[in-house]
Design a protein around this motif. Sequence first.
Motif, PDB file in Angstrom:
ATOM      1  N   PHE A 165      -9.834  -9.411   1.357  1.00 34.77           N
ATOM      2  CA  PHE A 165      -9.077  -9.030   0.477  1.00 34.77           C
ATOM      3  C   PHE A 165      -9.522  -7.076   0.673  1.00 34.77           C
ATOM      4  O   PHE A 165     -10.589  -7.303  -0.067  1.00 34.77           O
ATOM      5  CB  PHE A 165      -8.179  -8.938  -0.286  1.00 34.77           C
ATOM      6  N   LEU A 166      -8.703  -6.133   1.564  1.00 33.08           N
ATOM      7  CA  LEU A 166      -8.994  -4.866   0.988  1.00 33.08           C
ATOM      8  C   LEU A 166      -8.467  -4.181  -0.516  1.00 33.08           C
ATOM      9  O   LEU A 166      -7.075  -3.971  -0.719  1.00 33.08           O
ATOM     10  CB  LEU A 166      -8.540  -4.439   2.292  1.00 33.08           C
ATOM     11  N   ALA A 167     -10.320  -4.560  -1.297  1.00 33.61           N
ATOM     12  CA  ALA A 167      -9.838  -4.276  -2.891  1.00 33.61           C
ATOM     13  C   ALA A 167      -9.030  -2.203  -3.032  1.00 33.61           C
ATOM     14  O   ALA A 167      -7.858  -2.490  -3.715  1.00 33.61           O
ATOM     15  CB  ALA A 167      -9.972  -4.879  -3.937  1.00 33.61           C
ATOM     16  N   LEU A 168     -10.148  -1.940  -2.566  1.00 32.53           N
ATOM     17  CA  LEU A 168     -10.349  -0.221  -2.499  1.00 32.53           C
ATOM     18  C   LEU A 168      -9.925   0.028  -1.383  1.00 32.53           C
ATOM     19  O   LEU A 168     -11.274  -0.074  -0.512  1.00 32.53           O
ATOM     20  CB  LEU A 168     -11.054   0.052  -3.941  1.00 32.53           C
ATOM     21  N   MET A 216       1.333  -2.265  -3.989  1.00 30.28           N
ATOM     22  CA  MET A 216       1.134  -3.484  -3.352  1.00 30.28           C
ATOM     23  C   MET A 216       1.147  -3.442  -2.157  1.00 30.28           C
ATOM     24  O   MET A 216       1.429  -3.101  -1.470  1.00 30.28           O
ATOM     25  CB  MET A 216       2.659  -3.958  -4.259  1.00 30.28           C
ATOM     26  N   THR A 217       0.193  -5.017  -1.493  1.00 27.26           N
ATOM     27  CA  THR A 217       0.044  -4.709  -0.389  1.00 27.26           C
ATOM     28  C   THR A 217       1.059  -6.295  -0.050  1.00 27.26           C
ATOM     29  O   THR A 217       2.248  -6.561  -0.741  1.00 27.26           O
ATOM     30  CB  THR A 217      -1.178  -6.145   0.021  1.00 27.26           C
ATOM     31  N   ASP A 218       1.892  -6.492   1.738  1.00 31.21           N
ATOM     32  CA  ASP A 218       2.516  -7.415   1.846  1.00 31.21           C
ATOM     33  C   ASP A 218       2.771  -8.210   1.131  1.00 31.21           C
ATOM     34  O   ASP A 218       3.018  -9.182   0.974  1.00 31.21           O
ATOM     35  CB  ASP A 218       2.355  -7.518   3.418  1.00 31.21           C
ATOM     36  N   ASP A 219       1.505  -8.813   0.841  1.00 33.94           N
ATOM     37  CA  ASP A 219       1.806 -10.631   0.322  1.00 33.94           C
ATOM     38  C   ASP A 219       1.393 -10.213  -1.173  1.00 33.94           C
ATOM     39  O   ASP A 219       0.934 -11.287  -1.489  1.00 33.94           O
ATOM     40  CB  ASP A 219       0.195 -11.166   0.879  1.00 33.94           C
ATOM     41  N   GLY A 220       1.703  -9.499  -1.355  1.00 34.01           N
ATOM     42  CA  GLY A 220       1.362  -9.036  -3.312  1.00 34.01           C
ATOM     43  C   GLY A 220       0.722  -8.493  -3.589  1.00 34.01           C
ATOM     44  O   GLY A 220       0.490  -8.721  -5.344  1.00 34.01           O
TER      45      GLY A 220
END
Length: 269
Positions: A28-31, A232-236
């Motif tokens: 997951f790309l958080a930042l 928000m990313t595509d997977d929420g």
Amino acid sequence: MMTDRETAPKTDEIVLQTENWNVYYGDFLALKGIFLNIPKNKVTAFIGPSGCGKSTLLRCYNRLNDLIPIFHAEGRMTYRGQDLYGKDIDPVQVRRRIGMVFQKPNPFPKSIYENIAYGARINGYKGDMDELVERSLRQAALWDEVKDKLKQSGMAISGGQQQRLCIARAIAIQPDVVLMDEPCASLDPISTLKVEELIHQLKEEYTIVIVTHNMQQASRVADYTAFFNVKMTDDGKRQGYLAECNATEVIFQNPQEEATQQYVSGRFG
């Protein structure tokens, strides 16, 4: 969005530089895509909603995120031109140069004196320890309050005094940069003002980066303010990014981004 070349005037010496910095937790790309300069002997504040990556970025500067097994980062982060994540860089030495003060005061279960002396001793300090303890406590505006209690536990003083003790402990090993992660979050208003006054004094000798949810605090103490936002990313999931960074008065009075304007005016979200 501000670029790294726009985050500090050319007259300021840059201590920490971040170029296209991406932080991952697992896959997951958080930042995402952080370009940011931290200038010498200034206070830079990170503001923004929860989950926007303020503390994550702060902990990248002294490699505390290395302690999280699923953390990894891409891009370039330098301290005075040296790659902080180079293969030959010792994280322990990084943390000696780039100190940290946490949200909750966390004095060692030792005497006030030993809270200051312990870190200096294990870092090989060979000078007059009594002088170092007094100087550090004076720099933290705490000496007059505890000079007759040096043998008492550092956990026996008030919360505000404990936080200043933690600041004294951080500067006792003579860092170049002091990171502060919401240092006043658990303090009462009077203790908060004392810490803010201390921050103003400390920037004469140290470069300071502070994370705060308190916008009034950012406006009072910071020379520069960086506003982080989330999408928000595509997977929420919540992904943080740097929306804008500029001189504090610009961020609060004439920001370029609409989201920044909404946040600083209390209309965000």
